[in-house]
Enzyme design. Structure first.
Site, PDB file in Angstrom:
ATOM      1  N   HIS A  85       0.809  -1.211   0.000  1.00 18.71           N
ATOM      2  CA  HIS A  85       0.000   0.000   0.000  1.00 18.71           C
ATOM      3  C   HIS A  85       0.846   1.266   0.000  1.00 18.71           C
ATOM      4  O   HIS A  85       0.405   2.300  -0.481  1.00 18.71           O
ATOM      5  CB  HIS A  85      -0.940   0.010   1.216  1.00 18.71           C
ATOM      6  CG  HIS A  85      -2.146  -0.841   1.030  1.00 18.71           C
ATOM      7  ND1 HIS A  85      -2.154  -2.181   1.283  1.00 18.71           N
ATOM      8  CD2 HIS A  85      -3.386  -0.533   0.588  1.00 18.71           C
ATOM      9  CE1 HIS A  85      -3.361  -2.673   1.023  1.00 18.71           C
ATOM     10  NE2 HIS A  85      -4.135  -1.692   0.591  1.00 18.71           N
ATOM     11  N   GLY A  86       2.020   1.187   0.564  1.00 19.66           N
ATOM     12  CA  GLY A  86       2.820   2.408   0.570  1.00 19.66           C
ATOM     13  C   GLY A  86       4.211   2.158   1.086  1.00 19.66           C
ATOM     14  O   GLY A  86       4.419   1.305   1.945  1.00 19.66           O
TER      15      GLY A  86
END
Lengths: 314, 474
Positions: free
Chosen positions: B326-327
């Site tokens: 996600h990041g």
């Protein structure tokens, strides 16, 4: 497939008709609601544009509405004063308000809490800045200035503005609320919104540089246009910077340098208490890092008004 | 162009009419149009990354062809390994280079050594995480002989680049989505209507609920030091709802857009906040991603058919990888880790009885649903916060600093009004499935009134020209 397209076209026609009729109905209800209670905070822009008659107009966002005690200014200058500051309404809103006000009413003085970072593009504020422009949607078809400004929001803004319902986007509450409330607003403070002096934790001083440093040349042109208009109409504009309990090092940014250039070009008088030592030494004058409480606002006025008087005397 | 942009509402009808009126001859024409439209759609964001998209798509396509021509299992393994390394390498470069550089610098700083290494200016291509996984799914499935390698390059490109799904999913799977491109799609008015209904409802979720709540959430998160714990707790709950409406709304619009072209994309959300356990939550949230991780990481590691300590490791690896997917930041890693730990805790608490929890409305289930909601909300704090320090500040304030709630009346009133409508609809879908139909009503007048009311709500309460979809940043 063709039958489907025809059905879809009929449905689209129904939607367009409903949108048009609903838009007309909401326009009428909005105006009735405004006439019922023109001093409501939610319709501050409308009141300023349609009914303002004050000689001194205070323009800005929340730091204007909570910092400038209209009655103190009026009593001292002997000029009627109204504070048209509105929370969450930044440069583009303020700029549009002044231009629309000047189409009908010519004050003697505009005290503009413009904000030192006004000529920048801020990612965190950009959306909110444009959202606040909805206050001027009722004037989209009545004012060329308003139309051009709103169209500048996006490539397809003209298409959005064709919709009667979209013109009342995020407005329904303020449109219908007066019909459910018998409250009449007696604005003896003439627009000034005092913040209580206690009942909250006083802020801690914030010493942190602004996250953005840029110049939005479109905003700079807007500002110059407005200042030019004020000059043509013989309206004295004063840029005011009320005390803040924080240091964002904004004077080191390019947006402030750009504003200084405009100030010099248009010879705008400035009253600057942004980080004045009298105020940043006392947190009890502030509700939070950006807003004075009533005690703070009145102390500010005690220093602001003599400077203003001197300036206006010149 | 985003699904909520004006450009998309011009683009979609044009492609739709071309697809069903002009390019209807056969599947090659249909696929060709879809590929062209998808490249235009993707290029609208940034044409510079079209090449990268094609590298990913074509490498997995030709990798599949090479594997199909090879009888040697070892050779097939090396080909698939090569394709995976290439595409994961591209993803890692664009997404994680600066993260690794910064981590390297931080690690040396722990030992008191300052390195003068600066991060690179790398632009993250939008959708890279999603289309890379779509392409990898094909490569792995060809290697595992779950699908036959295709020679139809147009069909394959249409599968990988399909514009409704390319930016933020649902992540397509070769076994399910690819075969649709091998046949000519016939016009089905029912499917098109359902697709448009999904587009409309997704638009409502995004503009009226997600972006409306986002105004409040963004204002609070931009000024955390100035807000008390009560406001931060309230904001965390609102963000929980915002991210659901944002992502589920996007997914609905993607699936709806796919349907109007006769393509079925995978369901991505099934009312996740009605989950009674965190395990259940992950069966309802971002289903295309969780099933991808399940099939390509969890199961190959042994899944739950391993001793408990190994199972715990498997779960933690999957969720940590999910977090970092996600990041490229430690707060996402922590978010994933929290979810992994919660799943482990549930397994220890419930054991196999977790499968016996019914779907009925009972008092225990209501408590489970509320507890699950707050556990998930707690984890979202790490997801939304700027960094780990900010997340811990927020958590600390929630437990220690209380006061009056920051109120933005109009934002909250409009947001809660639309949220209430969504909540009623989701409740009816969860517990009364099929009983009350508005969009799906047999009477045309009821359907049309429902559509007109939804459009009215969008025009009156939608936040136009607001923020982009949250998952675009992944």
């Amino acid at each position: 497939m063709k039958k489907y397209i025809i059905k879809f076209a009929i449905f689209a026609a129904v939607v367009i008709l409903v949108d048009f009729l609903a838009g007309l109905a909401l326009d009428a209800i909005q105006h009735k609601a405004f006439e019922k209670n023109p001093l409501r905070f939610e319709v501050r822009a409308m009141y300023a544009i349609e009914q303002a008659e004050s000689e001194v107009d205070i323009i800005g966002a929340s730091d204007a509405s909570h910092s400038y005690v209209s009655n103190m200014i009026a009593d001292s200058l002997g000029l009627t004063t109204f504070n048209y500051g509105k929370d969450g309404c930044f440069f583009i809103w303020q700029n549009c308000l002044i231009n629309l006000m000047l189409e009908r009413h010519t004050p003697k003085v505009v005290l503009w809490e413009i904000g030192k970072g006004a000529l920048a593009t801020s990612e965190t504020n950009e959306d909110r800045e444009w959202q606040s422009i909805k206050d001027f949607y009722p004037y989209y078809h009545k004012s060329d200035y308003c139309k051009n400004l709103i169209d500048g929001r996006s490539r397809f803004q003209k298409a959005y503005m064709l919709s009667g319902l979209y013109r009342h986007n995020s407005d329904l509450l303020s449109v219908i609320e007066p019909f459910f409330s018998n409250e009449t607003i007696d604005d003896s403070n003439n627009g000034y919104l005092p913040i209580a002096n206690e009942g909250y934790l006083y802020p801690k001083f914030i010493d942190k540089a602004l996250a953005y440093d840029n110049v939005n040349s479109w905003k700079a042109d807007l500002l110059k246009g407005t200042l030019g208009l004020c000059r043509d109409k013989n309206v004295k504009v004063v840029f005011c910077f009320s005390p803040k309990y924080q240091n964002e090092y904004v004077e080191q940014t390019s947006q402030w340098q750009a504003m200084k250039t405009v100030i010099d070009e248009y010879d705008i008088p400035v009253i600057d208490y942004y980080n004045d030592t009298l105020f940043i030494s006392d947190s009890t004058l502030f509700k939070d890092n950006r807003h004075l409480n009533d005690r703070g606002a009145r102390l500010y006025m005690e220093h602001f008004i003599p400077e203003l008087k001197q300036m206006l005397a010149k | 162009m985003a699904f909520t942009s004006f450009e998309f509402f011009i683009f979609l009808p044009i492609v739709f009419l071309l697809y069903w009126l002009v390019f209807k001859k056969d599947k090659q024409w249909q696929n060709g149009l879809l590929v062209a439209a998808s490249l235009v759609f993707y290029g609208w964001w940034d044409w510079r990354f079209l090449g990268l998209l094609l590298v990913t798509a074509l490498s997995s396509f030709f990798g599949g062809l090479c594997m199909s021509k090879s009888f040697s299992q070892r050779k097939r393994w090396w080909i698939s390994f090569g394709v995976i390394v290439l595409n994961v390498g591209i993803l890692v470069y664009y997404k994680y280079t600066n993260f690794f550089i910064q981590s390297f610098v931080d690690a040396f700083r722990l030992f008191g050594k300052e390195l003068s290494v600066s991060t690179l200016h790398i632009i993250l291509p939008v959708g890279i995480s999603f289309y890379t996984f779509t392409a990898l799914s094909y490569s792995i499935d060809v290697y595992q002989k779950k699908v036959e390698a295709t020679k139809d390059i147009l069909a394959y490109l249409a599968y990988v680049t399909f514009f409704p799904a390319i930016l933020s999913g649902p992540i397509s799977r070769a076994t399910k989505q690819l075969p649709q491109y091998f046949v000519k799609r016939g016009f089905d008015s029912g499917k098109v209507t359902t697709g448009l209904q999904m587009l409309l409802w997704g638009l409502f979720m995004k503009l009226c609920v997600a972006d409306r709540l986002g105004i409040y959430v963004d204002a609070v998160y931009a000024n955390v030091p100035q807000h008390n714990g009560t406001t931060l707790l309230f904001t965390s709950v609102l963000y929980t709802l915002q991210i659901y409406c944002d992502f589920a709304g996007y997914s609905l619009m993607a699936i709806g857009s796919g349907k109007v072209f006769g393509i079925e994309l995978q369901t991505n959300f099934i009312r996740p906040y009605f989950a009674k356990t965190v395990t259940d939550f992950w069966r309802r949230w971002h289903i295309s991603l969780t099933t991808w991780f399940r099939d390509y990481i969890y199961f190959p590691m042994g899944g739950n058919r391993v001793p408990r300590p190994r199972w715990v490791l498997n779960i933690m690896v999957v969720f940590l990888v999910s977090g970092i997917w996600h990041g490229a930041a430690y707060n996402f890693l922590i978010w994933g880790g929290v979810h992994g730990l919660l799943q482990v805790a549930e397994k220890l608490l419930y054991g196999d009885k977790i499968k016996q929890i019914s779907d009925k409305i009972t008092f225990p289930n209501i408590i489970r649903t509320i507890v699950t909601f707050f556990l998930v909300s707690f984890a979202w704090i790490f997801f939304r916060a700027e960094n780990v320090d900010a997340a811990f500040v927020i958590v600390g304030k929630i437990f220690t600093t209380h006061g009056s709630l920051f109120v933005d009346a109009s934002t909250l009133v409009y947001g809660f009004l639309c949220l209430a409508i969504l909540a009623v609809k989701d409740f009816m879908d969860e517990y009364w499935n099929g009983r009350v139909k508005l969009y799906g009503n047999r009477c045309m007048a009821v359907r049309w009134v429902s559509y007109v009311v939804t459009i009215t709500l969008v025009l009156l309460f939608g936040v136009f020209q607001g923020s982009s979809f949250i998952y675009f940043q992944f």
